[in-house]
Design an enzyme around this catalytic site. Structure first.
Site, PDB file in Angstrom:
ATOM      1  N   ARG A  37       0.662  -1.159   0.019  1.00 23.38           N
ATOM      2  CA  ARG A  37      -0.099  -0.273   0.000  1.00 23.38           C
ATOM      3  C   ARG A  37       1.037   1.376   0.115  1.00 23.38           C
ATOM      4  NH1 ARG A  37      -4.150  -2.547   4.404  1.00 23.38           N
ATOM      5  NH2 ARG A  37      -5.786  -3.371   2.970  1.00 23.38           N
ATOM      6  N   ARG A  41      -3.072   5.593  -0.256  1.00 18.90           N
ATOM      7  CA  ARG A  41      -3.124   5.974   1.276  1.00 18.90           C
ATOM      8  C   ARG A  41      -2.637   7.322   1.597  1.00 18.90           C
ATOM      9  NH1 ARG A  41      -6.086   0.954   3.152  1.00 18.90           N
ATOM     10  NH2 ARG A  41      -4.758   1.289   4.881  1.00 18.90           N
ATOM     11  N   ARG A  50      -6.303  11.881  -6.603  1.00 15.65           N
ATOM     12  CA  ARG A  50      -7.342  11.244  -6.630  1.00 15.65           C
ATOM     13  C   ARG A  50      -8.544  11.686  -5.989  1.00 15.65           C
ATOM     14  NH1 ARG A  50      -8.532   6.560  -4.389  1.00 15.65           N
ATOM     15  NH2 ARG A  50     -10.741   6.780  -4.340  1.00 15.65           N
ATOM     16  N   ASP A  86      -6.821  -2.446  -7.522  1.00 14.29           N
ATOM     17  CA  ASP A  86      -7.480  -3.638  -5.767  1.00 14.29           C
ATOM     18  C   ASP A  86      -7.587  -4.727  -6.543  1.00 14.29           C
ATOM     19  OD1 ASP A  86      -9.320  -2.643  -3.251  1.00 14.29           O
ATOM     20  OD2 ASP A  86     -10.470  -4.183  -4.692  1.00 14.29           O
ATOM     21  N   TYR A 161     -14.969 -12.369   0.132  1.00 13.27           N
ATOM     22  CA  TYR A 161     -15.580 -11.070  -0.829  1.00 13.27           C
ATOM     23  C   TYR A 161     -17.145 -11.175  -1.404  1.00 13.27           C
ATOM     24  CZ  TYR A 161     -12.024  -7.753   1.208  1.00 13.27           C
ATOM     25  OH  TYR A 161     -11.547  -6.962   1.741  1.00 13.27           O
TER      26      TYR A 161
END
Length: 354
Positions: A37, A41, A50, A86, A161
């Protein structure tokens, strides 16, 4: 071909990098460093670029992916870049109705609970993720001799998920399927292994120098369940990309009891979280594999002196390892001071210079 074989033809620009040498368990000029990461972040420049763009949209724009992936390399002088994406990107690419909700994570509109629900999971074709090929082409041109790590979510974590419908603390629905309908579970993981393998192949063929399989939630399992119900699918993914000769890294959280099996699944490098020292991790993993890790990400909130002392503990525990890549024991926390990461890279490089 294994990660220890020199690729055919001209050596790539990245072949003799400290990162790839450590993956191959060869002597290095210094212990290489990168952070999970690191792309995004904690960086203010990441938040700026972003702003106003949803996570999944960011992952599908080659210009943004390239800029975000390069930011930590410029700022911290890390030894490898990690592709900004992701783990649910390949699922979105094949049409699964999901979104990444801020503060929650991936949320799936129609969880997979029955055999009919498997119809959501068609094969992934390279054209489904053409933006990945484009972004990696742009990145490798910019990175030069700095390796780019491609990545994907492991079948178990993707399944958790999809079955739960989102993040879960106890994985009730996931384990209910795994124990109660083992054939449906095996078919689900096998299909996800195919999708994940295709996603990694796209990244490697576009120019990624190594790949990491993230099994974020697999620490929820006992070793006997991992071996029987998860390991075959992970092994299938690693085998699918073995012929490329790029190092394959395997990482999960809370996986101290699974480290040996995670290596056995086919990894060249096993990632270790902060709960177990690297010398003990090496004993569990056994010979023939490099290790990656494993400073607790929360340590970076302490004083510089404390960070250096804890880093020294990690480096001491890594003494004598066949290969070691310094990393955190999990991802960079969002409120981490970026300067602390820069200082950490400098410290590891200085302490381990050969």
């Amino acid at each position: 071909m294994s990660a220890n074989d020199r690729p055919t033809g001209q050596p790539s620009q990245t072949y003799d990098s400290a990162f790839l040498k450590a993956c191959r368990r060869e002597p290095v000029p210094h212990t290489p460093v990168w952070f999970m990461r690191q792309a995004g972040r904690s960086l203010p420049e990441y938040r700026q670029v972003r702003e106003g763009t949803a996570m999944l949209e960011s992952c599908m724009r080659p210009d943004l992916v390239t800029e975000i992936t390069l930011q930590p390399v410029r700022r911290h002088q890390v030894d490898a870049a990690i592709y900004f994406s992701d783990i649910v990107v390949p699922l979105k690419a094949i049409g699964v109705d999901l979104d990444i909700k801020p503060g929650v994570g991936p949320v799936v509109a129609q969880p997979i609970r029955t055999r009919a629900d498997l119809a959501q999971l068609r094969d992934l074709e390279p054209e489904d993720v053409s933006y990945v090929t484009e972004a990696i082409g742009m990145l490798t041109g910019e990175l030069g001799s700095t390796p780019l790590i491609g990545f994907a979510g492991a079948p178990f974590t993707l399944a958790s998920y999809l079955v739960e419908g989102g993040p879960s603390r106890n994985h009730e629905h996931t384990k209910a399927m795994m124990y109660g309908d083992p054939q449906l579970w095996a078919d689900l993981l096998d299909r996800l292994a195919e999708i994940t393998s295709a996603f990694l192949r796209v990244q490697i063929e576009a120019g990624a120098s190594a790949v990491q399989l993230f099994d974020s939630w697999v620490g929820a399992l006992a070793p006997v369940d991992y071996r029987r119900s998860v390991m075959p699918a992970s092994a299938k993914v690693f085998e699918a990309v073995a012929g490329y000769g790029v190092p394959r890294i395997h990482f999960g959280v809370g996986t101290g009891e699974l480290l040996g099996l995670m290596g056995e699944a086919g990894a060249d490098v096993v990632g270790v979280d902060w709960r177990i020292p690297l010398d003990e991790a090496a004993r569990r993993v056994g010979p023939g594999r490099a290790l990656q890790g494993n400073l607790d990400p929360a340590v970076l909130f302490s004083t510089t002196e404390a960070v250096e002392a804890k880093t020294r503990e990690v480096l001491d525990a890594a003494t004598g390892l066949e290969g070691h890549i310094f990393n955190l024991g999990h991802g960079v926390l969002p409120t981490t001071d970026p300067d602390a990461l820069t200082r950490l890279v400098d410290y590891v490089h200085a302490q381990t210079a050969r």
